[in-house]
Design an enzyme around this catalytic site. Structure first.
Site, PDB file in Angstrom:
ATOM      1  N   HIS A  28      37.036  13.598  -4.485  1.00  0.00           N
ATOM      2  CA  HIS A  28      36.467  12.755  -5.492  1.00  0.00           C
ATOM      3  C   HIS A  28      35.124  12.446  -5.572  1.00  0.00           C
ATOM      4  O   HIS A  28      34.810  11.426  -6.135  1.00  0.00           O
ATOM      5  CB  HIS A  28      37.402  11.691  -6.025  1.00  0.00           C
ATOM      6  CG  HIS A  28      37.580  10.489  -5.145  1.00  0.00           C
ATOM      7  ND1 HIS A  28      38.754   9.616  -4.922  1.00  0.00           N
ATOM      8  CD2 HIS A  28      36.631  10.039  -4.214  1.00  0.00           C
ATOM      9  CE1 HIS A  28      38.509   8.606  -4.194  1.00  0.00           C
ATOM     10  NE2 HIS A  28      37.334   8.966  -3.634  1.00  0.00           N
TER      11      HIS A  28
ATOM     12  N   HIS B  41      35.859   1.853  -5.934  1.00  0.00           N
ATOM     13  CA  HIS B  41      34.605   1.734  -5.446  1.00  0.00           C
ATOM     14  C   HIS B  41      33.517   0.392  -5.674  1.00  0.00           C
ATOM     15  O   HIS B  41      32.393   0.724  -6.262  1.00  0.00           O
ATOM     16  CB  HIS B  41      33.565   2.974  -5.421  1.00  0.00           C
ATOM     17  CG  HIS B  41      34.391   4.289  -4.937  1.00  0.00           C
ATOM     18  ND1 HIS B  41      35.424   4.905  -5.648  1.00  0.00           N
ATOM     19  CD2 HIS B  41      34.266   4.795  -3.795  1.00  0.00           C
ATOM     20  CE1 HIS B  41      35.709   6.043  -5.054  1.00  0.00           C
ATOM     21  NE2 HIS B  41      35.171   5.975  -3.911  1.00  0.00           N
TER      22      HIS B  41
ATOM     23  N   HIS C  27      34.047  12.620   5.770  1.00  0.00           N
ATOM     24  CA  HIS C  27      32.609  12.480   5.525  1.00  0.00           C
ATOM     25  C   HIS C  27      32.360  11.083   5.749  1.00  0.00           C
ATOM     26  O   HIS C  27      33.398  10.093   6.110  1.00  0.00           O
ATOM     27  CB  HIS C  27      32.468  12.490   3.932  1.00  0.00           C
ATOM     28  CG  HIS C  27      33.251  11.689   2.952  1.00  0.00           C
ATOM     29  ND1 HIS C  27      34.781  11.622   3.145  1.00  0.00           N
ATOM     30  CD2 HIS C  27      32.725  10.822   2.293  1.00  0.00           C
ATOM     31  CE1 HIS C  27      35.064  10.877   2.118  1.00  0.00           C
ATOM     32  NE2 HIS C  27      34.117  10.188   1.567  1.00  0.00           N
TER      33      HIS C  27
END
Length: 281
Positions: free
Chosen positions: A12, A59, A193
């Site tokens: 995402h 987030h 990541h």
């Protein structure tokens, strides 16, 4: 009765949403990413699910360090896009499915999962980017969505085993809902990541490929993987992949892989994507 007939795993990455929103989808850097999701758009348009349960992480948009729910279930009628610092994404308001969501909350809590029930929540790129990748840019979104937000930002996140067992409980909850709904569950985030520190930009193709293989064929081996292995092999943000185990747990043990896509890089991130279907679906 309702049933979860398929699962979708997908990254995402926020820059993917920005590329779409700014009309950059056909630029050479981004075109391979969006081309990889073209078969998925065809698949989901053909399957026409009635509801999507979308597992993602916030987030610092709806939650902050002041309140950190491990599992937060969105039970509202709608969820507006969040302003993540540069304005909200120009995408439709996400419509919920309160009846199924409240049914899930009751079933999951009685199954001893301590869910946080959320009746007002904005949703950020963690939820809207997967919708854009699978449905494009429609107005409105073609399906109601039940958000399931998981803490993978502040230590300690839930274990892979806990996530997998939550998926199984979600499957049970949906199957006990009295209306005949066809449901797809999304597990989002990842793949490898890291966004900060000396290892910023880390991508581990071998780990990602192995994870994709095992998610279909041997999820039990992933269930046993400790947090430290995710961080060591996939970077600090690779821990997001425990959310894929919620999706996998919600499917049959013998679910089959019908589509896979993997691409690097996309904004210093490995993009991974799977579609799994239960037998006969």
């Amino acid at each position: 009765m309702a049933e979860i007939f398929a699962g979708v795993a997908t990254s995402h990455v926020p820059a993917i949403g920005a590329a779409l929103d700014l009309g950059k989808a056909d630029e050479p850097y981004w075109k391979p990413v969006f081309d990889g999701y073209a078969p998925s758009k065809t698949w989901i348009a053909d399957k026409k699910p009635d509801v999507v349960i979308l597992v993602y992480n916030d987030h610092a948009s709806a939650f902050s360090l002041e309140v950190i729910p491990t599992f937060a279930l969105g039970c509202a009628a709608e969820f507006p896009p969040a302003d993540e610092g540069w304005g909200a994404r120009p995408v439709p308001v996400v419509k919920g499915h309160p009846k199924l969501a409240w049914h899930m909350a009751q079933s999951l809590i009685l199954d001893e999962f301590d869910m946080t029930i959320v009746n007002k929540m904005e949703v950020d790129h963690g939820l809207t980017v997967p919708l854009s990748l699978m449905f494009g840019q429609p107005d409105p979104w073609p399906v109601p969505v039940i958000p399931l937000c998981v803490n993978v930002v502040q230590y300690p996140p839930p274990t892979g085993h806990r996530c997998y067992m939550l998926g199984k409980a979600i499957r049970k909850a949906v199957a006990s809902f009295e209306r005949p709904l066809r449901v797809v569950i999304f597990g989002t985030g990842g793949m490898s990541h890291q966004l900060q520190g000396p290892r910023a930009g880390l991508i581990n193709r071998a780990f990602d490929t192995n994870f994709l293989d095992k998610l279909t064929a041997d999820p039990q081996s992933l269930v046993r993987m400790p947090h430290v292995e995710y961080v060591r092999e996939a970077g600090s943000e690779g821990i997001e992949m425990v959310m894929w185990l919620i999706m996998r747990g919600a499917l049959a043990d013998d679910a089959k892989e019908v589509y896979r896509f993997y691409h690097v890089p996309a904004s210093n991130t490995a993009v991974g994507h799977l579609i799994l279907e239960n037998p006969g679906r």
